[in-house]
Design an enzyme around this catalytic site. Structure first.
Site, short mmCIF file in Angstrom:
data_model
loop_
_atom_site.label_atom_id
_atom_site.label_comp_id
_atom_site.label_asym_id
_atom_site.label_seq_id
_atom_site.Cartn_x
_atom_site.Cartn_y
_atom_site.Cartn_z
N GLU A 1 0.81 -1.23 0.00
CA GLU A 1 0.00 0.00 0.00
C GLU A 1 0.84 1.27 0.00
O GLU A 1 0.63 2.17 0.82
CB GLU A 1 -0.98 -0.03 1.18
CG GLU A 1 -1.91 -1.24 1.11
CD GLU A 1 -2.83 -1.40 2.32
OE1 GLU A 1 -2.82 -0.53 3.20
OE2 GLU A 1 -3.55 -2.41 2.37
N ASN B 1 2.26 -4.82 -3.28
CA ASN B 1 0.86 -5.21 -3.06
C ASN B 1 0.02 -3.97 -2.74
O ASN B 1 0.46 -3.09 -2.00
CB ASN B 1 0.84 -6.17 -1.85
CG ASN B 1 -0.50 -6.83 -1.62
OD1 ASN B 1 -1.13 -7.31 -2.57
ND2 ASN B 1 -0.95 -6.87 -0.37
N HIS C 1 -10.28 -6.31 -2.51
CA HIS C 1 -11.36 -6.17 -1.53
C HIS C 1 -12.51 -5.50 -2.29
O HIS C 1 -12.51 -4.28 -2.47
CB HIS C 1 -10.91 -5.32 -0.34
CG HIS C 1 -9.82 -5.95 0.46
ND1 HIS C 1 -10.02 -7.12 1.18
CD2 HIS C 1 -8.53 -5.62 0.65
CE1 HIS C 1 -8.89 -7.45 1.78
NE2 HIS C 1 -7.97 -6.57 1.48
N GLU D 1 -5.84 -10.70 -1.57
CA GLU D 1 -6.66 -10.58 -0.35
C GLU D 1 -8.14 -10.53 -0.71
O GLU D 1 -8.91 -9.77 -0.13
CB GLU D 1 -6.30 -9.30 0.43
CG GLU D 1 -4.84 -9.20 0.80
CD GLU D 1 -4.49 -7.92 1.57
OE1 GLU D 1 -5.41 -7.25 2.08
OE2 GLU D 1 -3.30 -7.61 1.63
N ASP E 1 -11.99 -10.59 -1.14
CA ASP E 1 -13.28 -10.86 -0.50
C ASP E 1 -14.32 -10.05 -1.24
O ASP E 1 -14.00 -9.06 -1.89
CB ASP E 1 -13.28 -10.60 1.02
CG ASP E 1 -12.52 -9.36 1.44
OD1 ASP E 1 -12.48 -8.40 0.67
OD2 ASP E 1 -11.98 -9.35 2.56
O1 9MR Z 1 -6.87 -8.81 8.22
C1 9MR Z 1 -6.09 -7.87 8.90
C2 9MR Z 1 -6.80 -7.50 10.20
O2 9MR Z 1 -6.87 -8.62 11.06
C3 9MR Z 1 -6.05 -6.39 10.88
O3 9MR Z 1 -6.79 -5.94 12.01
C4 9MR Z 1 -5.84 -5.25 9.92
C5 9MR Z 1 -5.04 -4.17 10.60
O4 9MR Z 1 -4.58 -3.20 9.75
O5 9MR Z 1 -5.15 -5.71 8.76
C6 9MR Z 1 -5.91 -6.64 8.06
O6 9MR Z 1 -5.34 -6.99 6.85
C7 9MR Z 1 -5.09 -5.93 5.93
C8 9MR Z 1 -3.88 -6.33 5.14
O7 9MR Z 1 -2.80 -6.55 5.99
C9 9MR Z 1 -3.52 -5.27 4.11
N1 9MR Z 1 -4.63 -4.95 3.27
C10 9MR Z 1 -5.87 -4.63 3.95
C11 9MR Z 1 -6.24 -5.75 4.93
C12 9MR Z 1 -7.57 -5.46 5.59
O8 9MR Z 1 -7.48 -4.34 6.41
#
Ligand code: 9MR
Length: 651
Positions: free
Chosen positions: A344, A387, A422, A451, A453
């Site tokens: 990001e 990513n 997402h 990732e 969903d």
């Molecule tokens: O799935 C992850 C969640 O459990 C955490 O609380 C969150 C914290 O920032 O991060 C989530 O995963 C993220 C991923 O690392 C990067 N892309 C976005 C995902 C969803 O927030």
């Protein structure tokens, strides 16, 4: 809308069948081997409950005149008592305390299963005449000789009255010792405990006789983003049956691996990597560099102040980055073959497209260059990814493309682009997603969906107590359309990962419950699962299409527009009262008007419903309607049509 459907909803019929099968399996399991029957408690045999009933692993009532395995934490006296009781006539008295931490403890490590969520409760009563105080229920864990303490619940107690302490505890890693204990916040007075309970709700069993994602999807490996607690019970069973790759959800982020400078922790990541190895799965390491979940010490200067952009701070920051990557990647060299090296980094609203993270503000693009260079040195065989999310959005996509092009031209070892995906049931379109894949194709890199969903929500104002059926259907269509697209690009897409296992686990569950994955909260395959694995969906597996036939014609076409004509025939022996025909446009075509049917379009999905005068479709009868639509680069005919939810043959 339509009173009757002569066409059976076969997919729904199948769900009902699965439920019946599952109910029988549950009953059989409950009879053959009651869950929890192997656990023992110091007090009493566990309650062997029917499946889905909570299973009790500790029930301490102190009615037998013993301490039932509870003992002093250090120096105080713990003994069975009949002075007061919450239930019955016995309780446990704690006397002779000189410290607030002193209280009764019960060793429970041998009774607990990793990954299971336990409900814990106990009743506490301060001795008569004592000032009120906060009482706490906690867990003590010893891992590698190190103790850690977790408060599970607390309550305000007043002298002479019983108060219940409740909490939840999920062991996620092996420990030498796990104990539950009760203590006070301030007073060292005597107290009593009674009626301690530890229980859990068993997972429903997974469906073992459905296709595996890993067998059904052949163009690329399908993976899941997981936490250590997902590796056990029915979630672990789902992972083992369906997935070929695991991504570490949080376990390899900086705050998990190096919370303080020089102290590295790999317990959580080890659990995931070991599980993957045992099950022959690949691992995606997520993520070495991110602006979130990075401890503040990383951006603290030599004087302990927040870093400002100076040459000295830049050198210190890049040095920390290098140490981090060498240690974390070094730990898993040869075992984790793909890494999200940076995550990001794009902000398309900036003129240069770069997110103003502390990384960028202090080190500019050099943090990305350093991260990839070091990662490549540590494990030259690892494939290194950049990513990001919303990579379908044109401005963001193009900013990412420009960055990757520039860095690749400089020789930075970037091997792949990760598209998080997402998305939701309506957004984005297949056409926009295809453009996303096409954009990066000329770079000759791997692309991965990292990732994915599909939220059931299309706006922030929506909230459903249970997912509406039409959203689950739309979700299935979105999953199917996207997986079909990925399949067409299987030469570039080297894996597709879903962000979680069951709907319960999704990060999207917050103030409202979402249902974005392929398995529901009961571990059962959703409509979306069948849409991905079953070529015949929405009919049942192997069930022939052909209760309807569709003829789709482009009867006129000009620059930017075309006229379509559709004839639907009821080839069954039953009349249809009210019809709804659906198809998906694959190249961004949009219906602008229609006749002899009511046409609507949601992103790529077109629905044509009968007009008021032509809803009857006799056995063997046909109805025709027409429409105008726009198109741009190409105008392929839709591949599949459904009539009232059932696939038709095409002519
Ligand atoms: O799935 C992850 C969640 O459990 C955490 O609380 C969150 C914290 O920032 O991060 C989530 O995963 C993220 C991923 O690392 C990067 N892309 C976005 C995902 C969803 O927030």
């Amino acid at each position: 809308m339509h009173a009757t459907h002569a066409f059976p909803r076969l997919a729904r019929r199948r769900s009902a069948l699965w439920l019946t099968v599952c109910a029988l399996v549950v009953a059989a399991v409950a009879l053959a081997a009651p869950s929890g029957a192997t656990a023992t408690t110091p007090a009493a045999a566990p309650t062997a409950a029917a499946a889905q009933e909570p299973v009790t692993v500790v029930a301490s009532d102190f009615e037998d005149g013993t301490t039932q395995g509870w003992s002093a934490r250090g120096g105080e006296t713990v003994a069975a008592s009949t002075e007061v009781a919450h239930g019955g006539t016995g309780s446990l008295a704690v006397t002779g305390r000189t410290g607030t931490w002193q209280g009764p403890a019960l060793s429970v490590g041998d009774l607990l299963t990793l990954g299971t969520s336990y409900d814990v409760s106990v009743w506490v009563r301060l001795a008569d005449g004592t000032a009120g105080d906060t009482v706490r229920l906690s867990a003590e864990r010893h891992v590698d000789g190190q103790a850690s303490y977790h408060t599970l619940g607390s309550a305000q107690a007043t002298a002479g009255g019983w108060v219940e302490l409740t909490g939840e505890y999920t062991p996620t890693a092996a420990a030498e010792y796990v104990g539950l204990y009760v203590e006070t916040a301030s007073v060292t007075a005597d107290f009593f405990v009674d009626d301690a309970l530890v229980s859990y709700q068993p997972d429903p069993p997974i469906q073992t006789d459905i296709p595996s994602l890993r067998d059904a999807v052949t163009g690329f490996p399908v993976g899941a983003g997981v936490e250590p607690s997902h590796l056990y019970g029915s979630r672990g069973d789902l992972l083992a049956k369906h997935y070929e790759s695991l991504t570490t959800g949080n376990a390899l982020k900086w705050d998990a691996t190096q919370p303080t400078e020089g102290t590295f922790r790999f317990t959580d990541a080890d659990a995931i990597v070991d599980f993957a190895t045992e099950h022959g799965m690949a691992v995606r390491g997520h993520t070495l560099v991110w602006h979130n979940q990075t401890p503040s010490w990383v951006f603290t200067d030599a004087n302990g102040d927040p870093m400002t952009p100076t040459a000295e701070n830049k050198a210190l920051l890049l040095d920390r980055l290098e140490t981090h990557i060498r240690t974390v990647m070094g730990e898993y060299a040869g075992r984790v073959e793909v890494w999200d090296v940076v995550n990001e980094v794009i902000d398309e609203s900036q003129s240069d497209g770069m997110r103003r993270s502390p990384w960028f503000q202090i080190a500019g693009l050099d943090y990305i260059r350093t991260a990839f260079r070091v990662a490549h040195e540590v494990d030259p065989d690892a494939r290194l990814f950049i990513n990001d999310y919303n990579t379908n959005v044109p401005a963001k996509r193009d900013a990412l493309f420009d960055l990757v092009s520039q860095l690749r031209a400089e020789g930075v070892p970037i091997h792949g682009v990760g598209h998080q995906m997402h998305v939701n049931v309506e957004w984005p379109s297949v056409a926009e997603t295809e453009t996303m894949l096409q954009t990066f194709a000329p770079l000759g890199l791997e692309q991965q969906i990292t990732e994915m969903d599909v939220s059931i929500y299309t706006s922030s104002g929506e909230s459903f107590p249970t997912p509406p059926e039409e959203r689950l259907r739309a979700q299935a269509e979105q999953y199917r359309a996207m997986f079909q697209l990925f399949d067409r690009y299987a030469d570039q897409i080297t894996s597709v990962t879903l962000w979680g296992v069951t709907d319960t686990d999704s990060w999207l569950n917050g103030s409202r419950a979402d249902a974005p994955l392929l398995f529901d909260r009961e571990f059962q395959a959703k409509e979306a699962f069948w849409a991905v694995v079953d070529p015949d969906w929405p009919n049942g597996p192997g069930e022939p299409t052909g209760d309807c036939a569709v003829r789709y014609q482009v009867v006129g076409s000009w620059s930017g527009g075309f006229e379509g004509r559709v004839t639907v025939t009821n080839t069954s022996a039953e009349p249809v009262d009210g019809w709804s025909l659906r198809w998906t446009f694959g190249a961004g075509q949009r219906v602008t008007q229609g006749w002899n049917a009511e046409l609507s379009q949601s992103v790529d999905v077109v629905t044509a419903e009968n007009a008021s005068w032509n809803g009857q479709l006799a056995a063997g009868g046909s109805r025709a309607f027409g429409f105008l639509a726009s198109w741009t680069d190409a105008n392929p005919a839709p591949e599949t049509f459904t009539l009232n939810g059932v696939s038709c043959t095409t002519a």
